[in-house]
Design a protein around this motif. Structure first.
Motif, PDB file in Angstrom:
ATOM      1  N   ILE A 134      -6.793  -0.909  -3.235  1.00  0.00           N
ATOM      2  CA  ILE A 134      -6.670   0.359  -2.806  1.00  0.00           C
ATOM      3  C   ILE A 134      -5.144   0.595  -2.485  1.00  0.00           C
ATOM      4  O   ILE A 134      -4.461  -0.268  -1.595  1.00  0.00           O
ATOM      5  CB  ILE A 134      -7.616   0.529  -1.344  1.00  0.00           C
ATOM      6  CG1 ILE A 134      -8.874   0.411  -1.570  1.00  0.00           C
ATOM      7  CG2 ILE A 134      -7.209   1.769  -0.608  1.00  0.00           C
ATOM      8  CD1 ILE A 134      -9.800   0.340  -0.353  1.00  0.00           C
ATOM      9  N   THR A 135      -4.693   1.444  -2.957  1.00  0.00           N
ATOM     10  CA  THR A 135      -3.187   1.734  -2.862  1.00  0.00           C
ATOM     11  C   THR A 135      -2.964   2.791  -1.556  1.00  0.00           C
ATOM     12  O   THR A 135      -3.596   3.903  -1.284  1.00  0.00           O
ATOM     13  CB  THR A 135      -2.469   2.573  -4.102  1.00  0.00           C
ATOM     14  OG1 THR A 135      -2.862   1.858  -5.344  1.00  0.00           O
ATOM     15  CG2 THR A 135      -1.118   2.624  -4.035  1.00  0.00           C
ATOM     16  N   PRO A 136      -2.188   2.142  -0.549  1.00  0.00           N
ATOM     17  CA  PRO A 136      -1.906   2.927   0.685  1.00  0.00           C
ATOM     18  C   PRO A 136      -1.131   4.141   0.165  1.00  0.00           C
ATOM     19  O   PRO A 136      -0.028   4.027  -0.427  1.00  0.00           O
ATOM     20  CB  PRO A 136      -1.160   2.101   1.536  1.00  0.00           C
ATOM     21  CG  PRO A 136      -1.310   0.830   0.850  1.00  0.00           C
ATOM     22  CD  PRO A 136      -1.648   0.687  -0.658  1.00  0.00           C
ATOM     23  N   ARG A 137      -1.532   5.635   0.595  1.00  0.00           N
ATOM     24  CA  ARG A 137      -1.013   6.873   0.328  1.00  0.00           C
ATOM     25  C   ARG A 137      -0.070   7.081   1.367  1.00  0.00           C
ATOM     26  O   ARG A 137       0.969   7.834   1.126  1.00  0.00           O
ATOM     27  CB  ARG A 137      -1.909   7.652   0.101  1.00  0.00           C
ATOM     28  CG  ARG A 137      -2.766   7.412  -1.011  1.00  0.00           C
ATOM     29  CD  ARG A 137      -3.848   8.554  -1.622  1.00  0.00           C
ATOM     30  NE  ARG A 137      -4.778   8.127  -2.504  1.00  0.00           N
ATOM     31  CZ  ARG A 137      -4.401   8.533  -3.792  1.00  0.00           C
ATOM     32  NH1 ARG A 137      -3.514   9.012  -4.108  1.00  0.00           N
ATOM     33  NH2 ARG A 137      -5.397   8.046  -4.711  1.00  0.00           N
ATOM     34  N   PHE A 138      -0.306   6.838   2.655  1.00  0.00           N
ATOM     35  CA  PHE A 138       0.695   7.087   3.576  1.00  0.00           C
ATOM     36  C   PHE A 138       1.067   5.882   4.539  1.00  0.00           C
ATOM     37  O   PHE A 138       0.223   4.936   4.673  1.00  0.00           O
ATOM     38  CB  PHE A 138      -0.004   8.418   4.542  1.00  0.00           C
ATOM     39  CG  PHE A 138      -0.644   9.311   3.777  1.00  0.00           C
ATOM     40  CD1 PHE A 138       0.389  10.411   3.397  1.00  0.00           C
ATOM     41  CD2 PHE A 138      -1.926   9.339   3.598  1.00  0.00           C
ATOM     42  CE1 PHE A 138      -0.114  11.516   2.881  1.00  0.00           C
ATOM     43  CE2 PHE A 138      -2.472  10.581   2.781  1.00  0.00           C
ATOM     44  CZ  PHE A 138      -1.578  11.569   2.189  1.00  0.00           C
ATOM     45  N   THR A 139       2.185   6.023   4.892  1.00  0.00           N
ATOM     46  CA  THR A 139       2.720   5.106   5.980  1.00  0.00           C
ATOM     47  C   THR A 139       2.018   5.384   7.357  1.00  0.00           C
ATOM     48  O   THR A 139       1.791   6.259   7.529  1.00  0.00           O
ATOM     49  CB  THR A 139       4.212   4.950   5.921  1.00  0.00           C
ATOM     50  OG1 THR A 139       4.725   5.987   6.599  1.00  0.00           O
ATOM     51  CG2 THR A 139       4.815   4.659   4.871  1.00  0.00           C
ATOM     52  N   GLU A 179       3.906   7.991   9.034  1.00  0.00           N
ATOM     53  CA  GLU A 179       3.505   9.215   8.522  1.00  0.00           C
ATOM     54  C   GLU A 179       2.345   9.765   9.150  1.00  0.00           C
ATOM     55  O   GLU A 179       2.399  10.981   9.472  1.00  0.00           O
ATOM     56  CB  GLU A 179       3.504   9.452   7.001  1.00  0.00           C
ATOM     57  CG  GLU A 179       4.944   9.126   6.230  1.00  0.00           C
ATOM     58  CD  GLU A 179       4.675   8.880   4.719  1.00  0.00           C
ATOM     59  OE1 GLU A 179       5.213   9.315   3.834  1.00  0.00           O
ATOM     60  OE2 GLU A 179       3.635   8.216   4.038  1.00  0.00           O
ATOM     61  N   ILE A 180       1.390   8.907   9.178  1.00  0.00           N
ATOM     62  CA  ILE A 180      -0.001   9.204   9.872  1.00  0.00           C
ATOM     63  C   ILE A 180       0.233   9.554  11.452  1.00  0.00           C
ATOM     64  O   ILE A 180      -0.088  10.413  11.867  1.00  0.00           O
ATOM     65  CB  ILE A 180      -0.972   8.188   9.690  1.00  0.00           C
ATOM     66  CG1 ILE A 180      -1.212   8.105   8.301  1.00  0.00           C
ATOM     67  CG2 ILE A 180      -2.118   8.326  10.458  1.00  0.00           C
ATOM     68  CD1 ILE A 180      -2.167   6.965   7.861  1.00  0.00           C
ATOM     69  N   SER A 181       1.165   8.707  12.068  1.00  0.00           N
ATOM     70  CA  SER A 181       1.585   9.082  13.455  1.00  0.00           C
ATOM     71  C   SER A 181       1.891  10.353  13.664  1.00  0.00           C
ATOM     72  O   SER A 181       1.700  11.042  14.631  1.00  0.00           O
ATOM     73  CB  SER A 181       2.254   7.887  13.910  1.00  0.00           C
ATOM     74  OG  SER A 181       1.567   6.703  13.987  1.00  0.00           O
TER      75      SER A 181
END
Length: 118
Positions: free
Chosen positions: A46-51, A54-56
């Motif tokens: 699973i490739t992370p799309r957001f850090t 960024e989510i915070s």
């Protein structure tokens, strides 16, 4: 996972499933895989799309709104707690309830009796 080798001479149903239409050769052995567990969400692939940053940042307005609503909710709950022997803060005292006024009932009108025949 468990692997089982089958002699297809002893398992004609499986031999029929594995046989290819139009192919002259007949399978002699088959391998049956018994899957005991499976994980579609293997984190290795699973490739992370957001850090996390960024989510915070994206969630900050929603978290601020949630905090404001929780503060407002706490204030409202504190405001409706009734003081000893009194009406809860912010709730208007009840006005005396008057009895409903009923409309007068009219007497029913009777139909005249029919005239005697004759």
């Amino acid at each position: 996972m468990r692997i089982e080798e089958r002699d297809l001479a002893r398992d004609p149903a499986l031999a029929g499933i594995l046989a290819l239409p139009g192919y002259r050769g007949m399978p002699e052995r088959g391998i049956v895989l018994h899957v005991q567990a499976f994980d579609w969400n293997c984190p290795q692939h699973i490739t992370p799309r957001f850090t996390e940053a960024e989510i915070s940042a994206s969630l900050a307005p929603m978290m601020a709104r949630l905090e404001a609503l929780e503060t407002e909710n706490a204030a409202l709950r504190a405001g409706i707690a009734a003081p000893p022997g009194g009406v809860p803060k912010g709730v208007p005292a009840e006005a005396p309830v008057e009895a409903p006024v009923e409309a007068p009932v009219e007497a029913p009108v009777e139909a005249p009796e029919p005239a005697p025949a004759g």
